[in-house]
Enzyme design. Sequence first.
Site, short mmCIF file in Angstrom:
data_model
loop_
_atom_site.label_atom_id
_atom_site.label_comp_id
_atom_site.label_asym_id
_atom_site.label_seq_id
_atom_site.Cartn_x
_atom_site.Cartn_y
_atom_site.Cartn_z
N PHE A 1 -4.00 4.92 -3.55
CA PHE A 1 -3.89 3.62 -2.90
C PHE A 1 -5.00 3.32 -1.90
O PHE A 1 -5.07 2.21 -1.38
CB PHE A 1 -2.52 3.46 -2.23
CG PHE A 1 -2.19 4.54 -1.21
CD1 PHE A 1 -2.76 4.55 0.04
CD2 PHE A 1 -1.28 5.53 -1.53
CE1 PHE A 1 -2.45 5.53 0.97
CE2 PHE A 1 -0.96 6.52 -0.60
CZ PHE A 1 -1.55 6.52 0.65
N LYS B 1 5.82 1.40 -2.69
CA LYS B 1 5.90 2.56 -1.80
C LYS B 1 6.58 3.69 -2.57
O LYS B 1 7.76 3.60 -2.91
CB LYS B 1 6.69 2.23 -0.54
CG LYS B 1 6.74 3.41 0.43
CD LYS B 1 7.51 3.06 1.68
CE LYS B 1 7.28 4.06 2.81
NZ LYS B 1 7.60 5.44 2.49
#
Length: 552
Positions: free
Chosen positions: A331, A241
């Site tokens: 992503f 993240k």
Amino acid sequence: MKYLELVEIYEKLEATTKKLEKRDILADFYKKCGKDLYKAVLLSMGTVVTGEQDLGVAREMLKRIVIKSYGVSEGDFAKKFKETGDLGLSAEHFSRNKKQKSFMKKELTLDHVFDNIHKLTEVIGKGSQERKVDLIVELLSHSSPEEARYIVRTVTGDMRIGVSFGIVRDAIAKGFDKDPKEVESSWNVSGNFGKVAEMAREGKLKSDLEVFTPVRVMLADRAGDLREALETFEKPFIQTKYDGLRLQLHRDGTKVKLFSRRLDDITNQFPEIVKWANECIKAKSCIIEAEVIAIDENGRPRPFQFLSRRVQRKYDIDRISKEIPVQANFFDLLFVNGDSWIDKPFRERWEKLIKIIDVKKGKFILADSLETKDYKEAEKFYRAALAFGEEGVIVKNSEAKYQSGRRVGYWLKVKEILEPLDLVVVGGTWGEGKRAKWIGSLLLAAKSGDEYVETGRMASGLTEDQMEELTKKLKSFIVLEQGNEIKIKPKLVIEVGYEEIQKSPTYPSGYALRFPKLLRIRDEKDKGPNDINNVKDIEKLFFKQRGKVRKN
Ligand code: AMP
């Protein structure tokens, strides 16, 4: 259409708490709007924007505008405001009692109100505050008392008419004879109920993805910890993240557009990403998503504030892009070569993404990923991300589709929880509306020598029970009240959790807490104001956060 017609609708909505009734009132209204439908739908939701753009009008400024527009004293205003707890009702009251009537008044149209309020989002730079004041004053000078109530409320973003997402969705469906599910799918793609209503009326409700029309992004939920996140999915997929800015990249041929999480067009701010997209993407058209971060000379992430400078900058972009280099970490993939991929499982989307990106090292890259259910492996991955200075990981369900605009538990974020702080309450503000009897936000301070220095405000996230308890405990310590601002003797200590410590020029401590959260109210026998954390502790935590020493 006259603005007054909408005001009548607002009044009807305010008079009922029944959702179905509200839906029917709006459905009938939407059917009658004609060419004003787009603006009417947005205004009926209490807004003029489709993203989360800010009107940039502080409450204090609006109070001053009301005082000036109706020529009332500060004292009279403060009294009325305290009594009603609502700026809109206060404006209505003073408008009704205004002695001097204006002869220049003209009837307000819905268009005029929408446009003036919308212009508030556009004026920037020198003199913008005066220009904003003029736009609101102009509306108030022509408005009836009831109109003033709702104009002011629209500017504050607090309509008090109980119109939720679901009610608008169902009203559009009922008004134009469509299935609410279809209406919602269409909103997922455009994120704009004004547009959705127009399409529904024309019988052209679309929910297909289109390059250059930004799609509402999928959101993450928070997991208790890594183990819990791994156990939630049968086939978990872990990704780093990154703590930066969500970017949705649209490309067709050599044309590229970049959108933020709020669906704002930020193409001009990142010319290097546009260039890399043309060099690195091997697909004719696509919509893909990345997290953009600012990086230092070693390729490590820099604090979010650097990136914000990139986003805010409107000129001299080339220079700042050299000063603050960025990296895009891709992503997800939503659309490629004419086809939507949002209903395909994440693993397939990821595999396709890998295929269409030619990685440009350190610049245009794929998010670090690992598909595993093994806790040890996952933990190693997580620790490595933290050690590198990243925020944590997101554990994704590799079998789930892309769920636009929603938190549906397919993505779980895992971050380090920073040590909570004990701080003392030194101020606050009274709430508004039905919360006027409670202290609704708290000003917090840490110790510095023998003094208490402010270190941020806890402005949201308090439950009504917590507000009630805090108000009961704090009432006797109030030393000064000015309007709804209160100064409080440093007595009551609370334990505060938060997401991050940021440097702040606003608070005397030099630091502010991002997303502070009340964990518990300390018993005075347990911890008093002498036992709270001091600014040095906050400084240490600031450097410790995310497992690395920051330079700034
Ligand atoms: P939060 O903003 O804390 O709710 O976390 C969700 C946000 O994390 C997303 O909206 C993205 O902007 C960001 N993010 C960073 N890395 C990833 C990733 N690998 N996958 C998805 N989102 C990510």
